[in-house]
Design a protein around this motif. Structure first.
Motif, PDB file in Angstrom:
ATOM      1  N   ARG A   1       0.851  -1.181   0.000  1.00 55.55           N
ATOM      2  CA  ARG A   1       0.000   0.000   0.000  1.00 55.55           C
ATOM      3  C   ARG A   1       0.886   1.230   0.000  1.00 55.55           C
ATOM      4  O   ARG A   1       1.710   1.425   0.897  1.00 55.55           O
ATOM      5  CB  ARG A   1      -0.896  -0.011   1.245  1.00 55.55           C
ATOM      6  N   ARG A   2       0.724   2.083  -0.997  1.00 55.44           N
ATOM      7  CA  ARG A   2       1.612   3.233  -1.149  1.00 55.44           C
ATOM      8  C   ARG A   2       1.239   4.381  -0.209  1.00 55.44           C
ATOM      9  O   ARG A   2       2.066   5.198   0.120  1.00 55.44           O
ATOM     10  CB  ARG A   2       1.567   3.742  -2.591  1.00 55.44           C
ATOM     11  N   ARG A   3      -0.007   4.436   0.215  1.00 55.41           N
ATOM     12  CA  ARG A   3      -0.431   5.549   1.055  1.00 55.41           C
ATOM     13  C   ARG A   3      -0.126   5.257   2.517  1.00 55.41           C
ATOM     14  O   ARG A   3      -0.040   4.109   2.936  1.00 55.41           O
ATOM     15  CB  ARG A   3      -1.925   5.819   0.862  1.00 55.41           C
ATOM     16  N   SER A   4       0.001   6.314   3.284  1.00 50.93           N
ATOM     17  CA  SER A   4       0.302   6.191   4.708  1.00 50.93           C
ATOM     18  C   SER A   4      -0.803   6.862   5.515  1.00 50.93           C
ATOM     19  O   SER A   4      -1.466   7.795   5.045  1.00 50.93           O
ATOM     20  CB  SER A   4       1.656   6.831   5.026  1.00 50.93           C
ATOM     21  N   ASP A   5      -1.011   6.390   6.725  1.00 47.49           N
ATOM     22  CA  ASP A   5      -2.022   6.969   7.597  1.00 47.49           C
ATOM     23  C   ASP A   5      -1.475   8.127   8.425  1.00 47.49           C
ATOM     24  O   ASP A   5      -2.193   8.690   9.255  1.00 47.49           O
ATOM     25  CB  ASP A   5      -2.568   5.883   8.541  1.00 47.49           C
ATOM     26  N   ALA A   6      -0.202   8.482   8.238  1.00 49.66           N
ATOM     27  CA  ALA A   6       0.388   9.582   9.004  1.00 49.66           C
ATOM     28  C   ALA A   6      -0.273  10.908   8.621  1.00 49.66           C
ATOM     29  O   ALA A   6      -0.652  11.127   7.467  1.00 49.66           O
ATOM     30  CB  ALA A   6       1.892   9.649   8.754  1.00 49.66           C
ATOM     31  N   ARG A   7      -0.385  11.794   9.594  1.00 53.69           N
ATOM     32  CA  ARG A   7      -1.041  13.082   9.403  1.00 53.69           C
ATOM     33  C   ARG A   7      -0.015  14.214   9.504  1.00 53.69           C
ATOM     34  O   ARG A   7       0.994  14.097  10.197  1.00 53.69           O
ATOM     35  CB  ARG A   7      -2.141  13.279  10.452  1.00 53.69           C
ATOM     36  N   MET A   8      -0.319  15.324   8.815  1.00 51.15           N
ATOM     37  CA  MET A   8       0.574  16.471   8.825  1.00 51.15           C
ATOM     38  C   MET A   8       0.677  17.098  10.214  1.00 51.15           C
ATOM     39  O   MET A   8       1.715  17.667  10.571  1.00 51.15           O
ATOM     40  CB  MET A   8       0.103  17.523   7.819  1.00 51.15           C
ATOM     41  N   ASP A   9      -0.405  17.032  10.997  1.00 50.33           N
ATOM     42  CA  ASP A   9      -0.383  17.664  12.313  1.00 50.33           C
ATOM     43  C   ASP A   9       0.237  16.774  13.385  1.00 50.33           C
ATOM     44  O   ASP A   9       0.205  17.116  14.573  1.00 50.33           O
ATOM     45  CB  ASP A   9      -1.793  18.078  12.735  1.00 50.33           C
ATOM     46  N   GLN A  10       0.819  15.647  12.979  1.00 53.44           N
ATOM     47  CA  GLN A  10       1.536  14.777  13.908  1.00 53.44           C
ATOM     48  C   GLN A  10       3.033  15.040  13.732  1.00 53.44           C
ATOM     49  O   GLN A  10       3.677  14.503  12.846  1.00 53.44           O
ATOM     50  CB  GLN A  10       1.201  13.301  13.638  1.00 53.44           C
ATOM     51  N   PHE A  11       3.566  15.888  14.587  1.00 52.66           N
ATOM     52  CA  PHE A  11       4.964  16.293  14.442  1.00 52.66           C
ATOM     53  C   PHE A  11       5.539  16.587  15.819  1.00 52.66           C
ATOM     54  O   PHE A  11       4.821  16.702  16.827  1.00 52.66           O
ATOM     55  CB  PHE A  11       5.087  17.532  13.540  1.00 52.66           C
ATOM     56  N   ALA A  12       6.858  16.708  15.861  1.00 48.75           N
ATOM     57  CA  ALA A  12       7.579  17.083  17.079  1.00 48.75           C
ATOM     58  C   ALA A  12       8.663  18.067  16.690  1.00 48.75           C
ATOM     59  O   ALA A  12       9.217  18.008  15.579  1.00 48.75           O
ATOM     60  CB  ALA A  12       8.178  15.854  17.760  1.00 48.75           C
ATOM     61  N   ILE A  13       8.975  18.979  17.590  1.00 47.69           N
ATOM     62  CA  ILE A  13       9.963  20.016  17.329  1.00 47.69           C
ATOM     63  C   ILE A  13      11.097  19.880  18.341  1.00 47.69           C
ATOM     64  O   ILE A  13      10.857  19.801  19.548  1.00 47.69           O
ATOM     65  CB  ILE A  13       9.332  21.418  17.413  1.00 47.69           C
ATOM     66  N   GLU A  14      12.330  19.854  17.822  1.00 49.00           N
ATOM     67  CA  GLU A  14      13.517  19.797  18.671  1.00 49.00           C
ATOM     68  C   GLU A  14      14.329  21.068  18.442  1.00 49.00           C
ATOM     69  O   GLU A  14      14.455  21.540  17.306  1.00 49.00           O
ATOM     70  CB  GLU A  14      14.372  18.568  18.335  1.00 49.00           C
TER      71      GLU A  14
END
Length: 470
Positions: A354-367
């Motif tokens: 499956r080429r698509r991913s369930d990850a979302r743009m608003d799931q992030f972390a900042i270092e």
């Protein structure tokens, strides 16, 4: 002579092809519109069990394996060709693990039977051409995506021989001789310890049935900790459904040998002791070797070995060898079907990934790293992939990326943490940007144009001279 049953290789799936920016310009087609095609998907990397292989020696000559990348899209809505999948042939019984995987982590794949295959790395998605970005509000989009990167990783291969029966015992107990008698295998046989340096496989064909035997190199006390050759080859016993424990009748202490081997099996893997075993008291043709037979038999009976699983044999003369093989087959037939299936556990994948991913743009972390030059790193599967697929040669692509950063809440989060004008923003490990407090389109265009001129071109496809003057 060495047995190559472990190896480490690098695998890389194919990158996706670039999308194309093109417009129809036929003479009699007014308002032709965008016609840039999508890039092709990159090839995947699979591992497949090949029955013609019996070791991992082929991986000594090649370490890097790369699938074919996808081809870029073309004008007239032509989609680039997909990259060809790469199939890595390994012997049946191979386990694949991540290089950095912990001891308790499950393997990536396990192929046991011939033809089993498993997916190790997924190819990158092809980038979209400008025809895919056409909408009622954007009639002539001038942007396209780069192809997505293919997965890459270092993996460890471990071979565990697939056999019905494993022959175990102390060095020079007669294991290789027994294998040569019950099968057509021709292992090296000599009268000194550690004659067998590599596991040997033999196929026993008798009574219209086939049984695969594996001769495991001799074990010593402390084998589970690396003493002798056992540490390297005890793993092969795990794949066998049953074991034949060969005792040396000429040994001064056959009972001590039996106890030591059983202890090593339990210390290496407690499940090995629970495997069905048939004990073969070997070399009864040698004078004085039968003096211990009754004592050994009584000890084995007292320790729970069934009477019909204890045989006095002579591998050299063939005495009682046929009865031994038939008893081994009875033991195999008595094993439950689910237990036999549990010894394989192959991961057989035949569906395309499956080429698509369930990850979302608003799931992030900042270092933040403020010790030297102020650097802010944004991490997140979706935003990192989006940044990698953004073709920065097009202004509309840079504008699109800035809007996504704003909508996903990344810009707001950076301001809340105290980012300043001129700070460096890293998206993942590859994309480096410079923060500006002015987020207007005019400021973005000016910064984009300045960078284009510094690289010697104004826009994608334009000539270097004379368009960059003034």
């Amino acid at each position: 002579m060495r047995c190559f049953d472990t190896s480490r290789i690098y695998i890389k799936a194919g990158d996706g092809g670039k999308g194309c920016v093109a417009f129809r310009r036929e003479k009699f087609v007014p308002k032709g519109g965008p016609s840039g095609g999508n890039g092709g998907d990159g090839g995947n990397v699979w591992v497949v069990a090949d029955p013609n292989l019996n070791s991992l020696s082929a991986f000594r000559r090649q370490v890097h394996y790369r699938a074919i990348p996808g081809q870029p899209g073309g004008g007239s809505n032509r989609t680039g060709a997909e990259g060809t999948d790469l199939f890595i042939a390994v012997p049946p019984g191979t386990i694949v693990r991540d290089r950095d995987a912990g001891p308790d982590e499950p393997p990536l794949a396990e192929v046991v039977k011939a033809g089993d295959k498993a997916l190790l790395a997924v190819g990158g998605r092809g980038g979209r051409g400008n025809a895919s970005f056409k909408s009622s509000r954007t009639k002539a989009p001038q942007l396209a995506e780069n192809g997505g990167p293919g997965q890459e990783r270092w993996v460890d291969l471990e071979l565990r021989l697939v056999a019905d029966v494993g022959i175990i015992g102390v060095p020079n107990a007669g294991k290789s001789t027994l294998l040569s008698v019950v099968s057509a295998a021709k292992p090296k046989v000599a009268d000194y310890p550690f004659t067998t340096l590599v596991p040997n496989l033999g196929v026993c064909e008798m009574d219209f049935r086939t049984t695969v035997f594996a001769d495991i190199p001799g074990l010593l006390e402390g084998a589970h900790a690396g003493v002798g050759l056992g540490h390297e080859f005890l793993r092969h016993c795990q794949r066998c459904r049953a074991l034949v424990h060969v005792l040396d009748g000429t040994s001064p202490d056959p009972i001590g040998d039996y106890t030591a081997i059983q202890t090593e099996l339990e210390l290496f893997n407690p499940d090995l002791v629970n495997k069905p075993q048939v004990v073969a008291y070997n070399k009864v043709d040698v004078p004085d070797s039968s003096d211990y037979w009754e004592e050994v038999r009584e000890y084995l009976l007292a320790n729970g070995v069934p009477a019909d699983c204890i045989y006095a044999v002579s591998a050299a003369t063939g005495r009682n060898v046929i009865d031994l093989v038939r008893q081994v087959r009875k033991v195999l037939d008595a094993m439950p079907e689910d237990e036999a299936a549990a010894t394989s556990g192959a991961l057989n994948i035949t569906e395309p990934p499956r080429r698509r991913s369930d990850a979302r743009m608003d799931q992030f972390a900042i270092e933040a790293d403020l010790s030297g030059p102020r650097v802010w790193t944004v991490r997140g599967e979706a935003i990192e992939r989006f940044a990698q697929m953004t073709n920065w040669d097009y202004y509309e692509a840079a504008l699109r990326f800035q809007k996504v950063m704003d909508v996903a809440g990344i810009n707001k989060a950076l301001r809340a943490k105290g980012i300043l004008e001129g700070d460096t923003v890293l998206v993942g490990e590859d994309i480096e940007l410079e923060w500006a407090d002015d987020q207007s389109e005019g400021a973005l265009f000016e910064a984009w144009m300045t960078e284009r001129k510094a690289k010697g071109r104004v826009a994608q496809g334009s000539a270097r001279w004379p368009h960059i003057g003034g």
